[in-house]
Design a protein around this motif. Structure first.
Motif, PDB file in Angstrom:
ATOM      1  N   ARG A 248       4.450  -0.391  -1.471  1.00 55.52           N
ATOM      2  CA  ARG A 248       5.176  -1.470  -1.301  1.00 55.52           C
ATOM      3  C   ARG A 248       4.039  -2.528  -1.128  1.00 55.52           C
ATOM      4  O   ARG A 248       3.051  -2.401  -0.753  1.00 55.52           O
ATOM      5  CB  ARG A 248       5.981  -1.554   0.086  1.00 55.52           C
ATOM      6  CG  ARG A 248       6.465  -2.663   0.548  1.00 55.52           C
ATOM      7  CD  ARG A 248       7.165  -2.462   2.053  1.00 55.52           C
ATOM      8  NE  ARG A 248       8.266  -1.804   2.054  1.00 55.52           N
ATOM      9  CZ  ARG A 248       8.564  -0.922   3.081  1.00 55.52           C
ATOM     10  NH1 ARG A 248       8.057  -0.970   4.063  1.00 55.52           N
ATOM     11  NH2 ARG A 248       9.855  -0.433   2.756  1.00 55.52           N
ATOM     12  N   VAL A 250       3.902  -6.116   0.566  1.00 52.73           N
ATOM     13  CA  VAL A 250       4.476  -7.392   1.379  1.00 52.73           C
ATOM     14  C   VAL A 250       3.680  -8.707   1.384  1.00 52.73           C
ATOM     15  O   VAL A 250       2.597  -8.633   1.860  1.00 52.73           O
ATOM     16  CB  VAL A 250       4.803  -6.648   2.870  1.00 52.73           C
ATOM     17  CG1 VAL A 250       5.308  -7.607   3.542  1.00 52.73           C
ATOM     18  CG2 VAL A 250       5.401  -5.299   2.732  1.00 52.73           C
ATOM     19  N   THR A 268       8.802  -8.803  -0.579  1.00 51.55           N
ATOM     20  CA  THR A 268       8.469  -7.459  -0.725  1.00 51.55           C
ATOM     21  C   THR A 268       8.586  -7.128  -2.267  1.00 51.55           C
ATOM     22  O   THR A 268       9.603  -7.402  -2.622  1.00 51.55           O
ATOM     23  CB  THR A 268       9.445  -6.707   0.239  1.00 51.55           C
ATOM     24  OG1 THR A 268       9.324  -7.091   1.617  1.00 51.55           O
ATOM     25  CG2 THR A 268       8.728  -5.157   0.108  1.00 51.55           C
ATOM     26  N   GLU A 270       8.554  -3.288  -4.186  1.00 53.44           N
ATOM     27  CA  GLU A 270       8.818  -1.753  -4.017  1.00 53.44           C
ATOM     28  C   GLU A 270       8.794  -1.034  -5.303  1.00 53.44           C
ATOM     29  O   GLU A 270       9.142  -1.307  -6.331  1.00 53.44           O
ATOM     30  CB  GLU A 270      10.478  -1.659  -3.253  1.00 53.44           C
ATOM     31  CG  GLU A 270      10.533  -2.315  -2.133  1.00 53.44           C
ATOM     32  CD  GLU A 270      10.203  -1.682  -0.787  1.00 53.44           C
ATOM     33  OE1 GLU A 270       9.838  -0.542  -0.896  1.00 53.44           O
ATOM     34  OE2 GLU A 270      10.260  -2.231   0.205  1.00 53.44           O
ATOM     35  N   LEU A 277       4.409  -0.546  -9.480  1.00 53.14           N
ATOM     36  CA  LEU A 277       4.610  -1.871  -8.774  1.00 53.14           C
ATOM     37  C   LEU A 277       4.553  -2.929  -9.783  1.00 53.14           C
ATOM     38  O   LEU A 277       3.786  -2.536 -10.755  1.00 53.14           O
ATOM     39  CB  LEU A 277       3.757  -2.142  -7.708  1.00 53.14           C
ATOM     40  CG  LEU A 277       3.936  -1.450  -6.416  1.00 53.14           C
ATOM     41  CD1 LEU A 277       2.532  -1.476  -5.558  1.00 53.14           C
ATOM     42  CD2 LEU A 277       5.209  -1.992  -5.487  1.00 53.14           C
ATOM     43  N   SER A 373      14.309   1.569  -1.259  1.00 51.85           N
ATOM     44  CA  SER A 373      13.826   1.893  -0.126  1.00 51.85           C
ATOM     45  C   SER A 373      14.615   3.068   0.951  1.00 51.85           C
ATOM     46  O   SER A 373      14.198   3.824   1.399  1.00 51.85           O
ATOM     47  CB  SER A 373      13.335   1.017   0.858  1.00 51.85           C
ATOM     48  OG  SER A 373      12.414  -0.192   0.477  1.00 51.85           O
ATOM     49  N   ASN A 528      15.455  -4.837   0.225  1.00 50.02           N
ATOM     50  CA  ASN A 528      14.771  -3.690   0.386  1.00 50.02           C
ATOM     51  C   ASN A 528      13.881  -3.983   1.621  1.00 50.02           C
ATOM     52  O   ASN A 528      13.286  -5.140   1.815  1.00 50.02           O
ATOM     53  CB  ASN A 528      13.658  -3.106  -0.683  1.00 50.02           C
ATOM     54  CG  ASN A 528      14.227  -2.236  -1.743  1.00 50.02           C
ATOM     55  OD1 ASN A 528      15.116  -1.336  -1.245  1.00 50.02           O
ATOM     56  ND2 ASN A 528      14.049  -2.325  -2.887  1.00 50.02           N
TER      57      ASN A 528
END
Length: 582
Positions: A248, A250, A268, A270, A277, A373, A528
């Motif tokens: 992840r 963020v 975010t 995921e 990613l 998630s 997510n």
């Protein structure tokens, strides 16, 4: 309180959508011998056959009854966490951890030490040795088991005393359900592989983008990746090994308006692994959007309290349903003297318009190419994850169940979830809203304008992005919710351009808000994130199309009194982001 459907969404919604479910079991013979699992199984057997048994030369002692249930839930976890701010690294850490939750129940499923407000008495959490030293592992498990047994005994005596002097409870369901013990030995999660140097440069470049926006005062960008294998054994015969991977990124950035109102944006990204990613180019484009949005927000007018029609984007609708509906369909909220029990008596009744259905399916790993998630194959009580049709055509059918029974629902449906160190409760995984009354976005926008005209409102509200919120489910307080939007526009009925506004907070009660949905869009979007509740913080997802609501109530957010920085930011030596090679 912001944590996969086989055939869930309507054909209309799924027209351009694909999903993928990961296999539940590894191929035969692919499970290597595990010293940790062997130690857990051996020590569990010794504990079950020894605890509560009469000592040599002593008669059976009723003050020390044998536990009727024991489980070990171990987590072997590798993590990488890299953080950048203002174009420079703040932290770069890697760690390996092993920890075990030991759960001991004394009494019987009908009444045990977890009754009422005493659920935490069953769990004891200790770290485990990282080395595969079976004797060291066994001694750690032994020590935790002894501590847990003593705590469970003491609390069970307290529970028996309390039940003898209290009035009868509304819900007299047992404290533990009788469910089939599962066996599923999946292959352990692969070793964590992250190019930390490359990711450090990527995060530096992402955070440096905000240098181009002079009023974005703070920012941070964090990448976390984890590879985890869970090991679960119980005295009922369960033996489950489950792998889990998650990566992840963020992003958080904030500013402050001249009147003192603090404003922020977050995003975010995921995936299952760091390599999956999104590209640097895609994420840098998102950083620019966030920076420009904050510059616009700080200059936007402050909204006034509003009561009228509104349109929520798919992402906003997903968060809205998670907060307003999802938490109230968690099983444990249907029993107990403190719970508001909003929908407890509504099984078989319509609580949504007939064109809406809601399910929670944690077995869905991806949706339309995006990793979810809330995916898992077995819950934190060793039960197989299940797709649960909560609402069909507007009618409430069931609740999200852990192994805590409630009236009319005696079994788990694979939704017992918890953060390490806390007792599992019924929680959301992947909450999915589907609709049979869908229209294109352009038509949905016109419906908003038409509804505002019908109500003699000069504008309707469009909620483009929502951060989080909270839902009050305790009966000691009003059964209300509050959701915090990040990007809100006034959509004027006279044809004026949409106007960005700030300081908006959505408030209301669920039974009123949920019945005022008029129509939905035809393109579902994904949220997510992490959800916090009494069993801790867990990863969750929510999927929903855009939704038109005939009436929604907003109030102003807290204003704040601090001024923006008096001293201007330092003159940049270079605003160029570091060069990154993926």
């Amino acid at each position: 309180m912001l944590h996969r459907s086989r055939r869930l969404l309507s054909s209309v919604v799924l027209a351009s959508t694909t999903f993928f479910a990961l296999p539940l079991l590894a191929a035969p013979g692919s499970q290597p011998d595990s010293p940790l699992l062997n130690a857990m199984s051996t020590e569990l057997h010794r504990a079950v056959t020894s605890l509560g048994a009469p000592s040599a030369g002593k008669a059976d002692d009723d003050s020390q009854p044998a536990p009727y249930f024991v489980s070990y839930d171990a987590h072997d976890l590798s993590t990488v966490s890299i953080t950048a701010q203002q174009g420079a690294l703040l932290g770069d850490d890697a760690a390996n951890n092993r920890v075990v939750d030991v759960v001991i129940r004394v009494g019987s499923p009908a009444l045990d030490n977890t009754h009422g407000q005493h659920r935490a008495s069953a769990i004891t959490t200790v770290p485990l040795p990282l080395a595969d030293d079976q004797e060291a592992l066994a001694r750690s498990l032994w020590y935790a088991t002894n501590a847990g047994y003593g705590k469970a005994l003491q609390t069970y005596l307290q529970v028996k005393t309390e039940t003898g002097v209290r009035a009868d409870e509304e819900d007299k369901s047992p404290d533990f359900s009788k469910d089939t013990a599962q066996t599923a030995l999946q292959a352990p999660a692969p070793s964590l592989s992250v190019n930390r140097a490359a990711w450090g440069e990527r995060l530096r470049a992402l955070s440096a983008v905000f240098r181009e926006y002079p009023h974005v005062y703070t920012n941070f960008v964090m990448m976390t990746a984890q590879s985890e294998t869970g090991y679960f054994v119980s005295s009922e015969g369960a033996k489950v090994v489950t792998p889990h991977q998650l990566a992840r990124v963020v992003v958080f950035a904030s500013t402050r308006a001249d009147d003192g109102m603090d404003l922020f944006r977050a995003q975010t990204f995921e995936a299952r692994t760091a390599a999956e990613l999104p590209s640097q180019k895609e994420m840098e484009a998102a950083m620019h959007k966030l920076g420009a949005s904050l510059e616009d927000l700080r200059k936007a007018p402050v909204t006034q309290p509003y009561d009228g029609p509104a349109l929520l984007s798919g992402r906003a609708a997903a968060v809205f349903f998670h907060e307003v509906l999802g938490h109230r369909l968690e099983g444990q909220r249907q029993r107990g003297d403190q719970e508001g029990q909003t929908f407890t008596k509504d099984i078989g009744k319509a609580i949504l318009p007939p064109f809406l259905s809601v399910a929670d399916d944690p077995t869905m790993a991806t949706f339309d190419g995006t990793y979810l998630s809330g995916y898992y194959s077995y819950d934190d009580e060793g039960q197989r994850a299940e797709r649960v049709a909560l609402i069909q055509d507007g009618v409430l059918k069931t609740f999200l169940m852990s192994r805590l029974p409630i009236a009319s629902f005696a079994s788990s449906n694979g939704h017992g979830r918890a953060q390490i160190g806390l007792m599992p409760t019924g929680r959301q995984g992947n909450l999915i809203v589907s609709s049979t009354k869908t229209v294109p976005d352009k038509e949905l926008r016109q419906m908003l304008i038409d509804e505002a005209k019908k109500q003699n409102k000069p504008y309707g509200l469009y909620f483009d992005d929502i951060s989080s919120g909270f839902a009050v489910t305790n009966r000691a307080a009003p059964q209300a919710f509050q959701v915090i939007p990040l990007v809100v526009y006034r959509v004027y009925t006279d044809g004026r351009p949409d106007e960005l506004v700030r300081g908006v907070s959505i408030v209301g009660t669920p039974q009123a808000a949920l019945t005022r949905i008029v129509a939905t869009g035809n393109h579902p979007e994904i949220f997510n994130g992490e959800c916090g509740a009494e069993s801790g913080s867990i990863p969750v997802s929510a999927i929903a199309p855009a939704m038109l609501v005939s009436e929604i109530e907003t109030q102003r957010q807290e204003q704040g009194t601090a001024r923006p920085p008096i001293l201007p930011p330092p003159t940049a030596v270079s605003t160029a982001a570091p060069e990154v090679h993926e």
